[in-house]
Write a protein that holds these residues in place. Structure first.
Motif, PDB file in Angstrom:
ATOM      1  N   LYS A  49     177.377  -2.853  89.200  1.00 47.98           N
ATOM      2  CA  LYS A  49     176.007  -3.355  89.324  1.00 47.98           C
ATOM      3  C   LYS A  49     175.062  -2.395  88.620  1.00 47.98           C
ATOM      4  CE  LYS A  49     176.713  -6.160  93.406  1.00 47.98           C
ATOM      5  NZ  LYS A  49     176.157  -6.611  94.710  1.00 47.98           N
ATOM      6  N   ALA A  50     173.812  -2.829  88.444  1.00 47.08           N
ATOM      7  CA  ALA A  50     172.876  -1.989  87.679  1.00 47.08           C
ATOM      8  C   ALA A  50     171.483  -2.042  88.292  1.00 47.08           C
ATOM      9  CB  ALA A  50     172.824  -2.444  86.229  1.00 47.08           C
TER      10      ALA A  50
ATOM     11  N   ILE B 199     156.786  12.835  93.434  1.00 46.72           N
ATOM     12  CA  ILE B 199     157.066  11.408  93.281  1.00 46.72           C
ATOM     13  C   ILE B 199     156.060  10.620  94.108  1.00 46.72           C
ATOM     14  CG2 ILE B 199     158.728   9.580  93.757  1.00 46.72           C
ATOM     15  CD1 ILE B 199     160.938  11.585  93.171  1.00 46.72           C
ATOM     16  N   ASP B 200     155.292   9.779  93.410  1.00 48.26           N
ATOM     17  CA  ASP B 200     154.334   8.922  94.111  1.00 48.26           C
ATOM     18  C   ASP B 200     154.954   7.579  94.481  1.00 48.26           C
ATOM     19  OD1 ASP B 200     152.378  10.866  93.950  1.00 48.26           O
ATOM     20  OD2 ASP B 200     151.485  10.066  92.122  1.00 48.26           O
ATOM     21  N   LYS B 201     155.593   6.959  93.504  1.00 46.94           N
ATOM     22  CA  LYS B 201     156.193   5.652  93.773  1.00 46.94           C
ATOM     23  C   LYS B 201     157.493   5.511  92.988  1.00 46.94           C
ATOM     24  CE  LYS B 201     151.992   3.086  94.894  1.00 46.94           C
ATOM     25  NZ  LYS B 201     151.082   1.954  94.529  1.00 46.94           N
ATOM     26  N   VAL B 202     158.442   4.805  93.597  1.00 52.98           N
ATOM     27  CA  VAL B 202     159.711   4.479  92.939  1.00 52.98           C
ATOM     28  C   VAL B 202     159.856   2.958  92.969  1.00 52.98           C
ATOM     29  CG1 VAL B 202     162.205   4.776  92.950  1.00 52.98           C
ATOM     30  CG2 VAL B 202     160.730   6.666  93.688  1.00 52.98           C
ATOM     31  N   PHE B 203     159.879   2.353  91.800  1.00 53.09           N
ATOM     32  CA  PHE B 203     160.035   0.902  91.684  1.00 53.09           C
ATOM     33  C   PHE B 203     161.489   0.620  91.297  1.00 53.09           C
ATOM     34  CE2 PHE B 203     155.692   2.016  90.716  1.00 53.09           C
ATOM     35  CZ  PHE B 203     154.941   1.084  91.429  1.00 53.09           C
ATOM     36  N   VAL B 204     162.173  -0.192  92.103  1.00 56.46           N
ATOM     37  CA  VAL B 204     163.605  -0.438  91.905  1.00 56.46           C
ATOM     38  C   VAL B 204     163.847  -1.938  91.777  1.00 56.46           C
ATOM     39  CG1 VAL B 204     165.915  -0.146  92.865  1.00 56.46           C
ATOM     40  CG2 VAL B 204     164.172   1.605  93.276  1.00 56.46           C
ATOM     41  N   GLU B 205     164.620  -2.328  90.746  1.00 57.58           N
ATOM     42  CA  GLU B 205     165.010  -3.734  90.638  1.00 57.58           C
ATOM     43  C   GLU B 205     166.478  -3.820  90.200  1.00 57.58           C
ATOM     44  OE1 GLU B 205     163.258  -6.002  87.439  1.00 57.58           O
ATOM     45  OE2 GLU B 205     162.703  -4.190  86.333  1.00 57.58           O
ATOM     46  N   TRP B 206     167.201  -4.769  90.811  1.00 57.22           N
ATOM     47  CA  TRP B 206     168.599  -5.014  90.434  1.00 57.22           C
ATOM     48  C   TRP B 206     168.608  -5.869  89.177  1.00 57.22           C
ATOM     49  CZ3 TRP B 206     172.485  -2.464  92.699  1.00 57.22           C
ATOM     50  CH2 TRP B 206     172.263  -1.911  93.969  1.00 57.22           C
ATOM     51  N   ILE B 207     169.389  -5.464  88.189  1.00 57.23           N
ATOM     52  CA  ILE B 207     169.481  -6.215  86.941  1.00 57.23           C
ATOM     53  C   ILE B 207     170.944  -6.312  86.528  1.00 57.23           C
ATOM     54  CG2 ILE B 207     167.166  -5.586  86.134  1.00 57.23           C
ATOM     55  CD1 ILE B 207     168.454  -3.472  84.373  1.00 57.23           C
ATOM     56  N   GLU B 208     171.188  -7.024  85.451  1.00 52.61           N
ATOM     57  CA  GLU B 208     172.554  -7.188  84.950  1.00 52.61           C
ATOM     58  C   GLU B 208     173.013  -5.904  84.244  1.00 52.61           C
ATOM     59  OE1 GLU B 208     174.827  -9.727  85.233  1.00 52.61           O
ATOM     60  OE2 GLU B 208     173.363 -10.434  86.732  1.00 52.61           O
TER      61      GLU B 208
ATOM     62  N   GLU C 167     173.960   2.274  86.059  1.00 53.35           N
ATOM     63  CA  GLU C 167     174.924   1.271  86.502  1.00 53.35           C
ATOM     64  C   GLU C 167     176.192   1.949  87.018  1.00 53.35           C
ATOM     65  OE1 GLU C 167     175.046  -1.038  82.882  1.00 53.35           O
ATOM     66  OE2 GLU C 167     176.844  -0.013  82.201  1.00 53.35           O
ATOM     67  N   GLY C 168     176.824   1.262  87.963  1.00 56.50           N
ATOM     68  CA  GLY C 168     178.009   1.788  88.615  1.00 56.50           C
ATOM     69  C   GLY C 168     178.265   0.997  89.880  1.00 56.50           C
ATOM     70  N   ASP C 169     179.055   1.547  90.821  1.00 53.56           N
ATOM     71  CA  ASP C 169     179.320   0.791  92.049  1.00 53.56           C
ATOM     72  C   ASP C 169     178.089   0.838  92.954  1.00 53.56           C
ATOM     73  OD1 ASP C 169     179.890   2.675  94.598  1.00 53.56           O
ATOM     74  OD2 ASP C 169     180.489   3.702  92.742  1.00 53.56           O
ATOM     75  N   GLU C 170     177.958  -0.171  93.792  1.00 52.49           N
ATOM     76  CA  GLU C 170     176.741  -0.387  94.565  1.00 52.49           C
ATOM     77  C   GLU C 170     176.416   0.783  95.488  1.00 52.49           C
ATOM     78  OE1 GLU C 170     174.801  -3.771  97.577  1.00 52.49           O
ATOM     79  OE2 GLU C 170     176.715  -4.149  96.526  1.00 52.49           O
ATOM     80  N   ASN C 171     177.408   1.329  96.171  1.00 50.89           N
ATOM     81  CA  ASN C 171     177.152   2.430  97.097  1.00 50.89           C
ATOM     82  C   ASN C 171     176.616   3.673  96.372  1.00 50.89           C
ATOM     83  OD1 ASN C 171     177.918   0.979  99.353  1.00 50.89           O
ATOM     84  ND2 ASN C 171     180.058   1.651  99.253  1.00 50.89           N
ATOM     85  N   SER C 172     177.184   3.968  95.206  1.00 51.04           N
ATOM     86  CA  SER C 172     176.725   5.119  94.426  1.00 51.04           C
ATOM     87  C   SER C 172     175.291   4.916  93.946  1.00 51.04           C
ATOM     88  CB  SER C 172     177.639   5.370  93.232  1.00 51.04           C
ATOM     89  OG  SER C 172     178.926   5.752  93.664  1.00 51.04           O
ATOM     90  N   LEU C 173     174.984   3.674  93.573  1.00 46.77           N
ATOM     91  CA  LEU C 173     173.618   3.378  93.123  1.00 46.77           C
ATOM     92  C   LEU C 173     172.604   3.576  94.256  1.00 46.77           C
ATOM     93  CD1 LEU C 173     174.249   0.194  90.935  1.00 46.77           C
ATOM     94  CD2 LEU C 173     173.662   2.486  90.128  1.00 46.77           C
ATOM     95  N   LYS C 174     172.950   3.106  95.438  1.00 47.09           N
ATOM     96  CA  LYS C 174     172.049   3.262  96.577  1.00 47.09           C
ATOM     97  C   LYS C 174     171.876   4.739  96.931  1.00 47.09           C
ATOM     98  CE  LYS C 174     172.929  -1.261  98.696  1.00 47.09           C
ATOM     99  NZ  LYS C 174     173.534  -1.981  99.856  1.00 47.09           N
ATOM    100  N   PHE C 175     172.961   5.481  96.868  1.00 43.93           N
ATOM    101  CA  PHE C 175     172.893   6.919  97.150  1.00 43.93           C
ATOM    102  C   PHE C 175     172.052   7.629  96.091  1.00 43.93           C
ATOM    103  CE2 PHE C 175     174.680  11.276  97.118  1.00 43.93           C
ATOM    104  CZ  PHE C 175     174.463  11.602  98.455  1.00 43.93           C
ATOM    105  N   PHE C 176     172.194   7.189  94.835  1.00 44.18           N
ATOM    106  CA  PHE C 176     171.416   7.748  93.729  1.00 44.18           C
ATOM    107  C   PHE C 176     169.922   7.592  93.992  1.00 44.18           C
ATOM    108  CE2 PHE C 176     169.161   6.993  89.720  1.00 44.18           C
ATOM    109  CZ  PHE C 176     169.479   8.129  88.990  1.00 44.18           C
ATOM    110  N   VAL C 177     169.511   6.410  94.374  1.00 45.65           N
ATOM    111  CA  VAL C 177     168.088   6.149  94.641  1.00 45.65           C
ATOM    112  C   VAL C 177     167.593   7.027  95.784  1.00 45.65           C
ATOM    113  CG1 VAL C 177     166.424   4.419  95.408  1.00 45.65           C
ATOM    114  CG2 VAL C 177     168.193   3.797  93.755  1.00 45.65           C
ATOM    115  N   GLU C 178     168.385   7.161  96.818  1.00 47.72           N
ATOM    116  CA  GLU C 178     168.022   7.986  97.978  1.00 47.72           C
ATOM    117  C   GLU C 178     167.830   9.454  97.575  1.00 47.72           C
ATOM    118  OE1 GLU C 178     170.494   9.895 101.597  1.00 47.72           O
ATOM    119  OE2 GLU C 178     170.737   7.722 101.348  1.00 47.72           O
ATOM    120  N   ARG C 179     168.748   9.962  96.724  1.00 46.20           N
ATOM    121  CA  ARG C 179     168.728  11.391  96.381  1.00 46.20           C
ATOM    122  C   ARG C 179     167.633  11.743  95.383  1.00 46.20           C
ATOM    123  NH1 ARG C 179     170.454  13.359 100.550  1.00 46.20           N
ATOM    124  NH2 ARG C 179     170.547  15.391  99.502  1.00 46.20           N
TER     125      ARG C 179
END
Length: 773
Positions: free
Chosen positions: A4-5, A72-81, A49-61
């Motif tokens: 996923k990405a 960091i003021d704001k983090v905008f996240v969107e799932w894409i292809e 892009e990578g596996d979903e759990n790693s991506l979620k952990f990436f955003v958290e870290r």
């Protein structure tokens, strides 16, 4: 495994602080692919892009592990292809502006870089301009965004082989993709000149400069945002010579100390002071003087405080290590009334008769950035000047504003641009009654408008008819096709504090605005005001007792003139006033003595002069009455010296009277004058402390009365204006409001004085446009 990405956009201080290298290391550690790139609005875009759990952990870290100087003021996240990247890259920056982010401010040298310049085994040994991803100049050397080397004045310094290797090495945490790095081989070279412009060849510039300083010479040193003037701060004759050359008879000089231990040798730091002094921002902090230290009394004559900062460049670190006392005067490299020099041409034109030698380096200063100044007011740190280390960080509001420009006030000012819910104050500009500062204000505002891609719909200026920056506000209005709106000075002061403390668009607040001069809607000179204010409107509910002040600008130079006006208001005869002034030796402080005093008296008696409710002019009068200061040689000198005297005093048993006047409440200053006159046998420090506290109590009592019956109002009073930094006045206001369980809030992110007024102008004009546009 399902791939996923994510596309992530991050705003805040995320350029120039090692954010992209951090993202690269985090992504590769988690086995993720993609890229990170700086964009033109100072924001960062990440595709990962990578596996979903790693991506979620990436955003958290991202927020948890961010570099120390990132915000960091704001983090905008969107799932894409997913695209199918084979690796993770730091891409070449783009000029596209999708989101707007903070332009990185200048950062003081970090401990790692200091360690390198002191290590004889390091290739950076004694390299004056060492920096890394965690420190060094940023805003002061930026031509444009994004923050990349080619967009800064470091572009002309091509990285040597070793620096290039470190820049490309992901394992080098401090120099991987660090845009401002350099070394003795590839970085800016440093030179010494005498005051005539003759270059002097020396083996070790720091040692040469230290030797000359210890001999009593005065040196101009090019730094981050301009030139400092450095000399001994422990020798009276050297300090007095500097005062003579700079034509600065009494205004305090800043001191730079080698380390915090040296600060403790010359000052008595507040508990919170160390964190400020050692912070990456490295501001000047105003602290109580330590008695019997080696500091010359002429560094800040007549004051109980001294402004101290710690080194923030490698050159300063090395220089202070060679000064036995461990401290030096380090004041702005300018002549009286003009801006700090930023290039060698200015130094040789303006400072030829001020300095003996000049230290010059090759990096161009793109933006003039003075040292920031912070003081403590009743225990709270507040800005006197917001510049290096803090500007141009934006102020976030609880609501959106129109795209707009504000040109601020006349003295000690900064301008501002605004968009979305952000206000970007320029760095401290200074007094725009001088052409050079006015040009600086114009240049900086246009730069920010261009960088942020603004199309202002409104331009704000102060309503004072004689402010010089109104001219550029009108120019901007025509250039951008924007509406031009003038704002009352004290309404803007209060609105700036309201915005900073989260007051909503439809809320009211009671505010106290206290300063020297602001043009009132009645044509008078306001400056001791209590208002019920929203962003759209205000109602003046109280003030200091008004008096007639003749003399124009000279009335601000000679504090005896407002004292004479108070005597007139109190009903004293001309003969009584002249006799008193002669007896106390005050008559000599007027250029034409008794004749000038008599003319001042008669003009005030006949009502020919400005009607004044100014805290500044009221404090001038009491400063003269107590013979503390009878000539103003710098902005705010009489009140500053009155506060310094009060710092060693005790509060006496006096409580101010409040009375009605023309539909508002006023603090009875005449009663206060008579009380002081009847108690002149008391210690002057006690009288000074009591007067200051009582003025605060009086305004606080009016504010307390103004709160009664108000709806949709915050349970606090905001206080702003140049005099709002006075500890004794603030204590008085707090004392009066305590009975109503109402708090007092001062600006903390912007100066309470005119350096923060552009913020108030922005929110007021935006409110007016949204309500009526």
């Amino acid at each position: 495994m399902s791939i996923k990405a994510l596309r992530i956009r991050v705003t805040g201080i995320v350029q120039g602080v090692g954010f992209r290298p951090f993202v690269y290391r985090l992504a590769t550690r988690l086995g993720l692919k993609g890229y990170v790139v700086n964009l033109g609005g100072s924001e960062v875009e990440i595709f990962v892009e990578g596996d979903e759990n790693s991506l979620k952990f990436f955003v958290e870290r991202i927020s948890v592990e961010k570099p120390p100087n990132a915000r960091i003021d704001k983090v905008f996240v969107e799932w894409i292809e997913p695209i199918g990247f084979k690796e993770f890259l730091i891409r070449e920056s783009g000029s596209q502006q999708i989101l707007r982010s903070v332009i990185p401010p200048d950062i003081g040298i970090c401990s790692d870089c200091v360690r390198e310049i002191l290590d004889s085994g390091s290739r950076f040994y004694r390299y004056y301009w060492n920096s890394c991803v965690n420190c060094g100049p940023r805003f002061s050397m930026m031509f444009r965004t994004p923050y990349d080397r080619e967009n800064t004045s470091m572009a002309v310094f091509r990285l040597c082989e070793k620096c290039e290797a470190e820049y490309r090495d992901p394992s080098n945490v401090r120099r991987f993709h660090a845009q401002g790095i350099s070394c003795p081989v590839c970085g800016p070279k440093t030179f010494v000149f005498d005051s005539s412009g003759r270059r002097i060849d020396v083996d070790d510039i720091v040692s040469f400069v230290a030797k000359k300083i210890l001999e009593g010479h005065i040196i101009a040193i090019k730094g981050v945002g301009g030139y400092h003037i450095a000399c001994l701060a422990s020798r009276d004759d050297v300090v007095l010579e500097l005062r003579k050359r700079k034509r600065r008879p009494t205004q305090p000089f800043a001191v730079m100390a080698r380390d915090y231990k040296v600060v403790e040798d010359i000052a008595v730091p507040f508990p919170e002071a160390r964190e400020l002094l050692e912070s990456p921002q490295r501001p000047i902090v105003i602290l109580p003087k330590k008695r019997d230290s080696k500091l010359s009394e002429y560094v800040s004559p007549g004051l109980s405080t001294v402004g101290v900062m710690l080194p923030y460049t490698g050159f300063q670190v090395l220089l202070l290590r060679e000064i036995p006392d461990g401290f030096l005067i380090m004041t702005s490299g300018n002549v009286h009334g003009e801006p700090m020099c930023t290039n060698i041409t200015c130094v040789f034109e303006k400072l030829r008769d001020v300095v003996d030698y000049v230290v010059e380096h090759e990096r161009e200063i793109v933006h003039r950035v003075d040292d920031s100044v912070i003081r403590f007011s009743d225990g709270e740190p507040v800005f006197l000047r917001r510049a290096r280390g803090y500007a141009p960080e934006w102020i976030e509001l609880p609501f959106n504003v129109a795209e707009s420009i504000a040109v601020g006030a006349e003295l000690q000012t900064a301008g501002a641009v605004a968009f979305e819910n952000k206000v970007v104050l320029t760095q401290y500009i200074g007094d725009v009654d001088e052409p050079a500062q006015l040009d600086d204000l114009r240049k900086e505002l246009l730069w920010f408008a261009k960088i942020y891609g603004l199309k202002p719909s409104v331009v704000a200026a102060d309503m004072h008819p004689n402010y010089h920056n109104k001219r550029i506000a009108v120019e901007f209005s025509k250039e951008f096709g924007a509406e031009y709106i003038e704002i009352q000075h004290h309404h803007a002061h209060i609105a700036s504090a309201m915005a900073e403390h989260g007051v909503g668009e439809d809320e009211n607040v009671v505010g106290i605005a206290i300063d020297g001069t602001g043009y009132g809607v009645d044509g008078g000179i306001w400056g001791g005001e209590v208002m019920i204010a929203s962003y759209t409107n205000f109602k003046r509910t109280g003030s200091l007792q008004p008096f007639t002040l003749p003399g124009g600008d000279s009335a601000a130079l000679y504090p005896v003139k407002p004292l004479i006006s108070l005597f007139v208001l109190a009903g004293y005869s001309e003969e009584e006033v002249i006799k008193y002034l002669e007896k106390e030796g005050l008559i000599k402080s007027l250029p034409y003595g008794a004749k000038e005093a008599a003319i001042t008296y008669r003009l005030a008696k006949s009502g020919r002069g400005a009607v004044v409710t100014s805290m500044g002019r009221t404090l001038d009068a009491f400063s003269a009455l107590l013979n503390v200061c009878t000539l103003r040689t710098y902005e705010g000198e009489p009140p500053i010296k009155l506060e310094a005297l009060a710092d060693s005093g005790n509060y006496l048993d006096y409580y101010p009277k409040i009375k009605h006047f023309n539909g508002r409440l006023v603090v009875d200053v005449v009663d206060m004058l008579n009380w002081v006159l009847s108690n002149m046998d008391k210690r002057k420090s006690d009288l000074a402390a009591t007067v200051l506290r009582s003025l605060g109590i009086g305004l606080g009592l009016i504010a307390l009365e103004s709160v009664k019956g108000l709806r949709n109002t915050k349970n606090f009073v905001v206080c702003s204006g140049g005099s709002a930094v006075n500890t004794h006045i603030i204590r008085g206001i707090k004392h009066a409001l305590k009975s109503g369980e109402i708090g007092v809030k001062l600006p903390r992110k912007t100066p309470p004085g005119d350096g923060g007024i552009a913020l108030g102008q922005i929110v007021i004009v935006s409110s007016k446009v949204s309500k009526h546009g």
